[in-house]
Write an enzyme that holds these catalytic residues in place. Structure first.
Site, PDB file in Angstrom:
ATOM      1  N   LEU A 135      20.640  46.600 -57.991  1.00  0.00           N
ATOM      2  CA  LEU A 135      21.903  47.167 -58.456  1.00  0.00           C
ATOM      3  C   LEU A 135      22.600  47.690 -57.207  1.00  0.00           C
ATOM      4  CD1 LEU A 135      23.770  47.820 -60.816  1.00  0.00           C
ATOM      5  CD2 LEU A 135      22.604  50.012 -61.084  1.00  0.00           C
ATOM      6  N   ASP A 136      23.777  47.152 -56.931  1.00  0.00           N
ATOM      7  CA  ASP A 136      24.468  47.472 -55.686  1.00  0.00           C
ATOM      8  C   ASP A 136      24.569  48.978 -55.469  1.00  0.00           C
ATOM      9  OD1 ASP A 136      24.796  44.785 -55.324  1.00  0.00           O
ATOM     10  OD2 ASP A 136      26.953  44.758 -55.766  1.00  0.00           O
ATOM     11  N   ARG A 137      24.514  49.371 -54.212  1.00  0.00           N
ATOM     12  CA  ARG A 137      24.618  50.785 -53.847  1.00  0.00           C
ATOM     13  C   ARG A 137      25.871  51.424 -54.446  1.00  0.00           C
ATOM     14  NH1 ARG A 137      27.135  53.832 -49.934  1.00  0.00           N
ATOM     15  NH2 ARG A 137      25.929  55.555 -49.027  1.00  0.00           N
TER      16      ARG A 137
END
Length: 224
Positions: A53-55
């Site tokens: 899950l992208d930063r």
């Protein structure tokens, strides 16, 4: 950092509502804090990452509570047996529904891989739209890259988006993040239970959407 909200927990896994700006684990960032270590310390036990899950994104994030459970969950993701629903704020006016079928090339390869994302427009606010994205594959930054491909970049995306629109939302709406949220995840748990886990929209996104709706009703929203 305060405790991360726990959305679901059983003997095999935990699902949390990851805030924007927090990387999943050390391998994806040089930050001092990571979701994996924060959840580990919060639960008082080791946790195992299962998916990306992208930063900059927020929303549902799963961890296994044992290596065996993590392997079982990873298998569901690898076989595309997990339903993932995202919402995002984008620049542009996408069609009511569309299937983005556009191969994506990994950073470490010259060979593009098949990738599909279903996108549905939930509302239109002048030059901006609130959309739902359902990735049918799991390529790196897939939703962000696909929306850029159809000229509807996500607000706050410093890599694939447009600086002038990101700046407008920072200055006018006080939005200092990637406007992408993992709202729902459906997966079969290792114990056989079919889970449907939802993460509420965080205040920074909900407040921005409310203000954008108000601007759209009263007058055209600021242009960039």
């Amino acid at each position: 950092m305060p405790d991360i909200d726990i959305l679901y927990r059983d003997e095999d896994l935990v699902a949390v509502n990851k805030p924007s700006g927090l990387a999943v684990h050390r391998g994806w960032s040089d930050d001092d804090e990571f979701a994996m270590t924060l959840v580990r310390d919060q639960l008082g036990q080791w946790v195992y990452p299962v998916h990306r899950l992208d930063r900059g994104a927020s929303g549902v994030l799963l961890f296994g509570l044992s290596s065996q459970a993590a392997r079982a969950l990873c298998g569901h993701f690898e076989r595309h047996e997990v339903h993932k629903r995202y919402v995002a704020l984008v620049r542009g006016a996408p069609p009511e529904e569309q299937l983005i079928d556009h191969p994506l090339r990994p950073d470490n390869s010259d060979v593009a891989q098949a990738a599909q994302t279903r996108v549905r427009r939930l509302s239109q606010h002048g030059r901006y739209a609130w959309i739902e994205a359902l990735p049918q594959s799991g390529r790196l930054h897939q939703i962000r890259r696909h929306l850029k491909h159809v000229s509807c970049p996500i607000i706050g995306d410093v890599r694939y988006g447009k600086g002038e629109h990101n700046r407008l939302f920072r200055e006018h709406y006080d939005l200092h993040r990637l406007a992408l949220h993992a709202a729902q995840l459906r997966v079969r748990a290792p114990n056989g239970t079919e889970l449907d886990i939802a993460a509420p929209l965080p205040p920074d996104l909900s407040h921005t959407l409310t203000r954008l709706e108000a601007d759209s009703r009263s007058a055209a929203p600021p242009n960039a």
